[in-house]
Scaffold this active site. Structure first.
Site, PDB file in Angstrom:
ATOM      1  N   LYS A  16     -25.211   4.569  20.648  1.00  9.47           N
ATOM      2  CA  LYS A  16     -24.240   5.757  20.920  1.00  9.47           C
ATOM      3  C   LYS A  16     -22.828   5.541  21.298  1.00  9.47           C
ATOM      4  O   LYS A  16     -22.652   5.434  22.591  1.00  9.47           O
ATOM      5  CB  LYS A  16     -25.153   6.087  22.041  1.00  9.47           C
ATOM      6  CG  LYS A  16     -25.277   7.777  21.736  1.00  9.47           C
ATOM      7  CD  LYS A  16     -25.891   8.912  23.381  1.00  9.47           C
ATOM      8  CE  LYS A  16     -26.263  10.014  23.475  1.00  9.47           C
ATOM      9  NZ  LYS A  16     -24.532  10.704  23.920  1.00  9.47           N
ATOM     10  N   TYR A  40       0.573  -1.631   0.531  1.00 11.47           N
ATOM     11  CA  TYR A  40       0.210  -0.013  -0.116  1.00 11.47           C
ATOM     12  C   TYR A  40       0.799   1.521  -0.012  1.00 11.47           C
ATOM     13  O   TYR A  40       0.615   2.324  -1.042  1.00 11.47           O
ATOM     14  CB  TYR A  40      -1.589  -0.397   1.177  1.00 11.47           C
ATOM     15  CG  TYR A  40      -1.750   1.241   1.336  1.00 11.47           C
ATOM     16  CD1 TYR A  40      -3.046   1.173   1.098  1.00 11.47           C
ATOM     17  CD2 TYR A  40      -1.112   2.475   1.783  1.00 11.47           C
ATOM     18  CE1 TYR A  40      -3.630   2.634   1.082  1.00 11.47           C
ATOM     19  CE2 TYR A  40      -2.251   3.340   2.209  1.00 11.47           C
ATOM     20  CZ  TYR A  40      -3.511   3.171   1.613  1.00 11.47           C
ATOM     21  OH  TYR A  40      -4.171   4.490   1.637  1.00 11.47           O
TER      22      TYR A  40
HETATM   23  S1  IVH Z   1     -28.414  11.592  16.417  1.00 11.10           S
HETATM   24  C1  IVH Z   1     -30.643  15.420  16.341  1.00 11.10           C
HETATM   25  N1  IVH Z   1     -27.094   8.833  16.650  1.00 11.10           N
HETATM   26  O1  IVH Z   1     -24.928  11.739  20.596  1.00 11.10           O
HETATM   27  C2  IVH Z   1     -30.134  13.849  16.327  1.00 11.10           C
HETATM   28  N2  IVH Z   1     -26.016  11.190  17.878  1.00 11.10           N
HETATM   29  O2  IVH Z   1     -26.892  14.491  21.515  1.00 11.10           O
HETATM   30  C3  IVH Z   1     -28.870  13.455  16.391  1.00 11.10           C
HETATM   31  N3  IVH Z   1     -24.474  10.334  18.893  1.00 11.10           N
HETATM   32  O3  IVH Z   1     -23.173  14.570  20.264  1.00 11.10           O
HETATM   33  C4  IVH Z   1     -27.819  12.811  16.567  1.00 11.10           C
HETATM   34  N4  IVH Z   1     -24.364   7.771  18.045  1.00 11.10           N
HETATM   35  O4  IVH Z   1     -23.088  12.802  18.042  1.00 11.10           O
HETATM   36  C5  IVH Z   1     -27.158  10.065  16.611  1.00 11.10           C
HETATM   37  N5  IVH Z   1     -26.616   6.803  16.227  1.00 11.10           N
HETATM   38  C6  IVH Z   1     -26.513   8.212  17.166  1.00 11.10           C
HETATM   39  C7  IVH Z   1     -25.754   8.853  17.882  1.00 11.10           C
HETATM   40  C8  IVH Z   1     -25.572  10.002  17.827  1.00 11.10           C
HETATM   41  C9  IVH Z   1     -23.768   9.208  19.147  1.00 11.10           C
HETATM   42  C10 IVH Z   1     -24.312  10.897  19.062  1.00 11.10           C
HETATM   43  C11 IVH Z   1     -23.978  12.798  18.739  1.00 11.10           C
HETATM   44  C12 IVH Z   1     -24.575  14.337  19.595  1.00 11.10           C
HETATM   45  C13 IVH Z   1     -24.991  13.665  21.306  1.00 11.10           C
HETATM   46  C14 IVH Z   1     -25.872  13.163  20.903  1.00 11.10           C
END
Ligand code: IVH
Length: 413
Positions: A117, A38
């Site tokens: 999350k 690579y």
């Molecule tokens: S959706 C309005 N999906 O969690 C919806 N957020 O306060 C926006 N995060 O800082 C977020 N994994 O970056 C979503 N699968 C996921 C996530 C996620 C991590 C974080 C996001 C934000 C916080 C939500």
């Protein structure tokens, strides 16, 4: 200068070859060639681009190597605000959320998408005609920093997305940039060796790295990303109908989408997903701090709308702090600047929530009394407010019969 035909052919072939291997290595987790092979390809590509700078293009895999220095980041206003999620902690709160969704959607059926999350840093990526054109931090939700140069070095962010029927000319992708647990430990080890900054946890390391002003340095850090949302502009000819479909499209376009996700008809199934992953979070290569639950239909999302801070169509379910058991080996008495003496526990090192822990704060002598701590005790520890670990309790059943009480020093140490 006219560029020889064979050079154009070679560079086209090299770029295709390197991006194919990037995709195999960073997205599909299935390397096709050795690191050395690579590196040779990349070296040759950079060689040609140095010789013929007019051939440089922003989607060339050579742009992953970084090197751009920015004095400060430009501020960019988000086309659509980046909201955060409201948190829930217990089953009852998820049932409340479901009741509100049911009320507000009227008599319609609705589905939930459940995701993990990821404990990292939120980012927004913009694509024009398939090319990565702008990358922005969340900032205050209204506007963030333009960190495009840094994000170009993240191999799992496609410089060129695969386009097909129905994808608008411009679109936005949101996701989480993070560092895997083992990569984080290696990175900290390396930092320690060269006397660099030691990071508290993977999230902190990812956030600190994205703020670096030298993208060449960012390129050396093991950042990766999961995409969790696809957004079409309001002006697009077609509309995305469902969040789940958006995730599938992202996957087909070459983004890394977490395969651990599911779509459910009932909140009870969502709760089962949350409980399952709360118990299995240790088995993942990356850190999560909960699950995210989203109403699937974009029409229904719009109908539900948002409060000033967070959408009514999504919610986070936060997991309880991670705990592990380890041995309390000894206690040090630390004298602070003000002369106050603070006991610090030395523990048998264990891995907890992103780092190896070998010490815990004991606050003061009363705390030792209250928790009834003895030397050699097995103790349960967790990270308080993420950073400094604390002892939650003693596992009394495991105490040795002749365990010694912890006594404070008589004079000032
Ligand atoms: S959706 C309005 N999906 O969690 C919806 N957020 O306060 C926006 N995060 O800082 C977020 N994994 O970056 C979503 N699968 C996921 C996530 C996620 C991590 C974080 C996001 C934000 C916080 C939500």
């Amino acid at each position: 200068m006219t560029i020889p035909r064979n050079i154009i052919d070679e560079i086209t072939k090299l770029r295709l070859e390197i991006s194919t291997h990037d995709d195999l290595y960073y997205i599909k987790n299935d390397p096709g060639i050795t690191d050395l092979e690579y590196d040779m390809l990349m070296k040759r590509l950079i060689e040609i681009e140095t010789l013929y700078p007019e051939l440089l293009s922003p989607d060339s895999p050579s742009q992953r190597v970084g090197g751009k220095i920015s004095k400060e980041f430009n501020n960019v206003r988000h086309k659509q605000v980046m909201l955060s999620l409201s948190n829930t902690y217990v089953r009852e709160e998820l049932l409340d959320f479901d009741r509100r969704v049911e009320q507000l959607t009227g008599s319609e059926d609705y589905k939930y998408v459940a995701e993990l999350k990821i404990d990292g840093v939120a980012i927004s990526l913009h694509y024009k005609e398939g090319l990565f054109s702008l990358g922005v931090t969340r900032g205050d939700g209204q506007q963030g920093d333009d960190i495009t140069a840094n994000l170009r070095t993240v191999r799992s962010i496609p410089l060129k997305a695969k386009l097909f029927e129905g994808i608008p000319e411009e679109f936005e992708v949101r996701g989480e940039v993070y560092i895997e647990k083992t990569a984080f430990l290696e990175m900290n080890k390396y930092q320690e060796e060269k006397g660099g900054k030691i990071f508290v946890n993977p999230r902190n390391a990812a956030a600190g790295t994205l703020k670096l002003q030298d993208s060449g340095m960012v390129a050396k850090r093991p950042l990766t990303m999961f995409a969790y949302s696809l957004i079409y502009p309001e002006t697009a000819n077609n509309k995305l109908s469902s969040h789940w479909k958006g995730l599938e499209l992202l996957d087909r376009m070459g983004f890394r989408v977490n395969p651990i996700r599911n779509i459910y008809d009932s909140i009870e199934d969502v709760i089962a997903f949350c409980n399952e992953w709360n118990g299995k979070r240790d088995t993942l290569h990356y850190e999560i701090d909960g699950a995210v639950i989203k109403v699937d239909s974009i029409n229904q999302q719009e109908k539900l709308g948002a409060t000033a801070k967070s959408p009514r169509w999504a919610v986070a379910f936060k997991f309880s702090a991670e705990q592990v058991e380890t041995k309390l080996e000894s206690v040090n008495w630390q004298v602070g600047r003000t002369g106050a003496v603070t006991p610090v526990a030395n523990l048998t090192p264990v891995f907890l929530a992103g780092s190896t822990v070998s010490r815990a704060t004991l606050h003061n002598v009363d705390e030792i009394e209250r928790k009834n701590l003895h030397l050699g005790d097995m103790v349960i520890i967790e990270k308080g407010g993420d950073i400094i670990p604390k002892i939650v309790e003693v596992v009394l059943e495991k105490r040795e019969i002749n365990a010694e009480k912890i006594t404070p020093p008589v004079g000032c140490p």
